[in-house]
Enzyme design. Structure first.
Site, short mmCIF file in Angstrom:
data_model
loop_
_atom_site.label_atom_id
_atom_site.label_comp_id
_atom_site.label_asym_id
_atom_site.label_seq_id
_atom_site.Cartn_x
_atom_site.Cartn_y
_atom_site.Cartn_z
N LYS A 48 37.26 72.96 23.70
CA LYS A 48 37.62 74.08 22.81
C LYS A 48 38.04 73.66 21.40
O LYS A 48 38.77 74.37 20.71
CB LYS A 48 38.72 74.96 23.44
CG LYS A 48 38.46 75.41 24.84
CD LYS A 48 37.03 75.79 25.14
CE LYS A 48 36.59 77.08 24.46
NZ LYS A 48 35.11 77.26 24.67
N HIS A 122 33.58 65.01 26.67
CA HIS A 122 34.98 65.43 26.47
C HIS A 122 35.92 64.35 27.04
O HIS A 122 37.12 64.57 27.13
CB HIS A 122 35.28 66.71 27.26
CG HIS A 122 34.71 67.97 26.69
ND1 HIS A 122 34.65 68.24 25.34
CD2 HIS A 122 34.23 69.09 27.31
CE1 HIS A 122 34.12 69.45 25.18
NE2 HIS A 122 33.86 69.98 26.34
N SER A 152 42.43 79.01 22.74
CA SER A 152 40.99 79.08 22.98
C SER A 152 40.66 78.71 24.43
O SER A 152 39.84 79.36 25.09
CB SER A 152 40.28 78.14 22.01
OG SER A 152 38.89 78.23 22.16
P1 A3P Z 1 38.02 80.30 19.55
O1 A3P Z 1 38.14 80.51 21.02
O2 A3P Z 1 39.34 80.04 18.91
O3 A3P Z 1 37.26 81.36 18.85
P2 A3P Z 1 33.97 74.44 22.01
O4 A3P Z 1 32.59 74.56 21.44
O5 A3P Z 1 34.53 73.05 21.92
O6 A3P Z 1 34.03 75.03 23.37
O7 A3P Z 1 34.95 75.28 21.09
C1 A3P Z 1 34.90 76.68 21.05
C2 A3P Z 1 35.75 77.17 19.92
O8 A3P Z 1 35.09 76.84 18.68
C3 A3P Z 1 35.91 78.68 19.94
O9 A3P Z 1 37.18 78.94 19.35
C4 A3P Z 1 34.74 79.11 19.06
O10 A3P Z 1 34.86 80.40 18.54
C5 A3P Z 1 34.87 78.05 17.96
N1 A3P Z 1 33.64 77.94 17.15
C6 A3P Z 1 32.37 77.79 17.57
N2 A3P Z 1 31.53 77.80 16.52
C7 A3P Z 1 32.29 77.94 15.42
C8 A3P Z 1 31.99 78.03 14.01
N3 A3P Z 1 30.75 77.99 13.56
N4 A3P Z 1 33.04 78.17 13.16
C9 A3P Z 1 34.31 78.21 13.61
N5 A3P Z 1 34.64 78.15 14.92
C10 A3P Z 1 33.64 78.01 15.81
#
Ligand code: A3P
Length: 309
Positions: A48, A122, A152
């Site tokens: 996340k 991860h 998140s």
């Molecule tokens: P939130 O839950 O705070 O919105 P991962 O890819 O490691 O699982 O992380 C997911 C998190 O990254 C989520 O956070 C998601 O919305 C955010 N995320 C994904 N793409 C993004 C982007 N282009 N800009 C900002 N945040 C992004």
């Protein structure tokens, strides 16, 4: 593993004190024996922390800004996920067989990939297959502040039917700080990678910096990858990897994953994509307690996080 009637797998299994998906642990020796190559680039994150985001950035750089080439596959299939192993398929998931059949073991997918490979993980530093260190690969680590990461992860565990139910926010607050979540403690993960950064080829980035000045941070990635792209291509990559664009993009927003696995009606995968959402979740008391725990656990490290923009 315990499976609920909805097919929700509620068990993670421990390896060296770190909870991982049970299927990963079942494939552990193959993962540990994975043979990295010196020209591998490994994208590393705590869950996340913006994995999908940095993957899309890296892929667009690799494809010289060619958006169509980045549409060749779903983001989760473009960069093999080293520790991923196919979970067992309980009867409730029979309908998802089509989807699951596309999921090979991460190590097998990586093995089949032509070099130079871009892979992802991860895993904390002490559980990484040793050949990555021995081969002196490039590592791209993205860290996200612990409070937003916790928020998140909480929403992700609510919607991800393959992960344990997070319980209430108050329950999850305790679970997260105790490190009893998939891939272990945020504190240990971030500290571990931060401590490695001057000993290996590690580009250490922060989610908050990418959010604040994507052009600047993406330029760093371009340099790290040894690429040379025009400013117009760089601008295009900034636009294509905005939260809004990626939320609409079916190749990045996980919309093709069945609801029985990711229930986006509970919480979307591309949820908010902001810095500081923790303020909408933490009580004043939780915040004070967290700051105290943070101070103790991160004592002695020079790492600094931005908590709001
Ligand atoms: P939130 O839950 O705070 O919105 P991962 O890819 O490691 O699982 O992380 C997911 C998190 O990254 C989520 O956070 C998601 O919305 C955010 N995320 C994904 N793409 C993004 C982007 N282009 N800009 C900002 N945040 C992004």
């Amino acid at each position: 593993a315990v499976t609920t009637e909805l097919g929700k797998q509620t068990q993670l299994t421990e390896v060296a004190g770190i909870l991982l998906q049970t299927a990963t642990v079942g494939n552990w020796s193959q993962i540990q024996n994975f043979e990295a190559k010196p020209d591998d680039l490994l994208i590393c994150t705590y869950p996340k922390s913006g994995t999908t985001w940095i993957q899309e950035i890296v892929d667009l750089i690799e494809q010289n800004g060619d958006v169509e080439k980045c549409q060749r596959a779903l983001i989760q299939h473009r960069h093999p996920f080293i520790e991923w192993a196919r979970p067992p398929q309980p009867s409730a998931l029979v309908l998802c067989r089509c989807f699951l059949s596309n999921h090979f073991k991460g190590v097998e997918k990586a093995k089949a990939m032509p070099s130079p490979r871009i892979l992802r993980t991860h895993l904390p530093t002490h559980l990484l297959p040793p050949s990555f260190w021995e081969s002196n690969c490039k590592f791209l680590y993205v860290a996200r502040n612990a409070k937003d990461c916790m928020v998140s992860y909480y929403h992700f565990q609510r919607m991800n039917q393959m992960l344990p139910d997070p319980g209430t926010w108050d329950d999850y607050f305790e679970t997260f700080i105790s490190g009893k979540v998939g891939w272990g403690s945020w504190f240990d993960h971030v500290k571990g990678w931060w401590e490695m950064k001057d000993r290996y080829q590690i580009l250490f980035l922060f989610y908050e910096d990418i959010k604040k000045d994507p052009k600047h941070e993406i330029q760093k990635v371009i340099q790290f990858m040894g690429k040379n792209l025009d400013e117009t291509v760089l601008d295009k990559i900034v636009q294509e990897t905005s939260f809004e664009k990626m939320k609409e993009n079916p190749m990045t927003n996980r919309s093709t994953i069945p609801k029985s696995i990711l229930d986006q009606s509970i919480s979307p995968f591309m949820r908010k994509g902001t810095v500081g959402d923790w303020k909408n979740h933490f009580t004043v008391a939780q915040n004070e307690r967290f700051d105290e725990i943070y101070r103790k656990k991160m004592e002695g490290t020079s790492i600094n996080f931005c908590m709001e923009l």
